[in-house]
Design a protein around this motif. Sequence first.
Motif, PDB file in Angstrom:
ATOM      1  N   LEU A  79       0.860  -1.182   0.000  1.00 37.65           N
ATOM      2  CA  LEU A  79       0.000   0.000   0.000  1.00 37.65           C
ATOM      3  C   LEU A  79       0.896   1.231   0.000  1.00 37.65           C
ATOM      4  O   LEU A  79       1.702   1.412   0.919  1.00 37.65           O
ATOM      5  N   VAL A  80       0.761   2.039  -1.014  1.00 38.08           N
ATOM      6  CA  VAL A  80       1.555   3.272  -1.085  1.00 38.08           C
ATOM      7  C   VAL A  80       0.641   4.433  -0.701  1.00 38.08           C
ATOM      8  O   VAL A  80      -0.218   4.855  -1.471  1.00 38.08           O
ATOM      9  N   THR A  81       0.827   4.901   0.506  1.00 33.44           N
ATOM     10  CA  THR A  81       0.011   6.009   1.001  1.00 33.44           C
ATOM     11  C   THR A  81       0.442   7.313   0.359  1.00 33.44           C
ATOM     12  O   THR A  81      -0.379   8.142  -0.015  1.00 33.44           O
ATOM     13  N   GLN A  82       1.749   7.453   0.249  1.00 35.08           N
ATOM     14  CA  GLN A  82       2.267   8.640  -0.439  1.00 35.08           C
ATOM     15  C   GLN A  82       3.482   8.230  -1.260  1.00 35.08           C
ATOM     16  O   GLN A  82       4.490   7.758  -0.715  1.00 35.08           O
ATOM     17  N   GLY A  83       3.383   8.391  -2.552  1.00 40.89           N
ATOM     18  CA  GLY A  83       4.430   7.911  -3.454  1.00 40.89           C
ATOM     19  C   GLY A  83       5.639   8.827  -3.511  1.00 40.89           C
ATOM     20  O   GLY A  83       5.723   9.828  -2.789  1.00 40.89           O
ATOM     21  N   ALA A  84       6.559   8.475  -4.389  1.00 39.21           N
ATOM     22  CA  ALA A  84       7.764   9.269  -4.576  1.00 39.21           C
ATOM     23  C   ALA A  84       7.471  10.430  -5.522  1.00 39.21           C
ATOM     24  O   ALA A  84       6.380  10.533  -6.085  1.00 39.21           O
ATOM     25  N   ALA A  85       8.458  11.275  -5.703  1.00 40.91           N
ATOM     26  CA  ALA A  85       8.286  12.433  -6.585  1.00 40.91           C
ATOM     27  C   ALA A  85       8.193  12.009  -8.043  1.00 40.91           C
ATOM     28  O   ALA A  85       7.620  12.711  -8.872  1.00 40.91           O
ATOM     29  N   THR A  86       8.769  10.866  -8.348  1.00 44.51           N
ATOM     30  CA  THR A  86       8.698  10.339  -9.714  1.00 44.51           C
ATOM     31  C   THR A  86       8.262   8.875  -9.641  1.00 44.51           C
ATOM     32  O   THR A  86       8.315   8.254  -8.579  1.00 44.51           O
ATOM     33  N   ASP A  87       7.846   8.339 -10.770  1.00 42.74           N
ATOM     34  CA  ASP A  87       7.522   6.915 -10.813  1.00 42.74           C
ATOM     35  C   ASP A  87       8.771   6.117 -10.442  1.00 42.74           C
ATOM     36  O   ASP A  87       9.878   6.469 -10.848  1.00 42.74           O
TER      37      ASP A  87
END
Lengths: 277, 146
Positions: B60-68
């Motif tokens: 589960l990614v609650t908040q991803g990175a700045a890029t893919d």
Amino acid sequence: MSFFLRQLWKQKPSMYGPVSAVQRDIFLNAERCGIDPGSIALYLPMWGPGNQQDYGPGGLTGINSGVKYQENGLYYTTDNTITYPAHPAINNYGPGPFTVITQMNDIDITYDDYIFQKEYFSLRIISSSSRQFSFGIDLYGQDIGNTYSYQPEGSLDSLAFVYDGGSSSSGLKFYRNGVFQTPNDPTEVIGGTATQDDSAEIFVIGNLTKTFMTSFLYVKAELEYSQIALLSDHPYILLQRNPQRRYFVSATGLPTPVNLAGVPGFNSITWSWESGA
Amino acid sequence: MANEVWVKSLTTITAQDNTAILDATYDPNSASYTGGTPTVIDQSSGENAAGAEMVNLELLVTQGAATDCTAEIWSSESEDGTNYTEYKYSHTVGDTIIQTTDGDGNRYDAGLYVLKAKYTKLVVNSSDDDIDDCTLYATPKLPEIQ
């Protein structure tokens, strides 16, 4: 029998771990098919699902621009060469017997495309005209091979090549979708000078045009016809988890595992199970 | 009497909760690794993963990175619960982890892990970019005779 009935080989497995477990499964499945696991030099399954990330050591797409993983496969948008990072299992192997089985949708193969290349040794298309292709071995600059009427129809074909390591054209056999292809002229002798870069001490796959490849298996041995047929029809059979956890009810009412015994040569593979009676 | 073997799912374990930013610079063997402390997956514990043969993984990614970016699963194993192996790469999550905010809240199929040791720790290693907040869930599966 559930291994067959569930048709697991049709499903491209998702990547799973640990790596040692996957290798064990491949080895056990290979043995079951009568293939010496030690002869498997390279196996690129292009795992599913989705747009596969680059899992090759060093990154296959990272060091090969213009190639990407897409829809569970390796996609060549233009003429691309896939350089596989140096690996002793491959690089210490000179010209010799091999089998290559690859599932690919080659929309536009042309002269000089090659399936793979190794130092002084490549499997490639050495001539083409009017949808007749000569698949040949470039061995130390000398081409040997046979001409086939092969027309890529845009569908995903299983192409298999078996080479006996010799210098005769008859030593290279071509199978399409598991079916042996008879050369157009079995007596034809193809000669010529190699144009590939024979100095590269690397193993490369590709230089194909607009190709979509979903698996690539390189075995350092001549596989039998029945094994070619099996792996062509069931390209992911080696990746299935092994042993399969399948049970059925015996005559005594107790569940018993299905026992599967494989012996060298898939022709003679035998299925057996405990009846419990 | 007919017997069947069912694949039973046990209660999902939060294998690793990464509330801090998962720094892509460091792998799980690094002292600077920023991932959360993993929950031990214990094959001997009835509350946890008793008798389980494998775990199904979800990220589960609650908040991803700045890029893919890409996420990998790494594992550390122990047979006595005390002495653990170094973390080792297991496999890569098959989908691209979509960047924030487009991919926030996405739950990714993170593959399958075949348990081969009594105690296993599974962690996430982000590559390419720092994942801000993600949680790795593991659901133990075991064949059970009915």
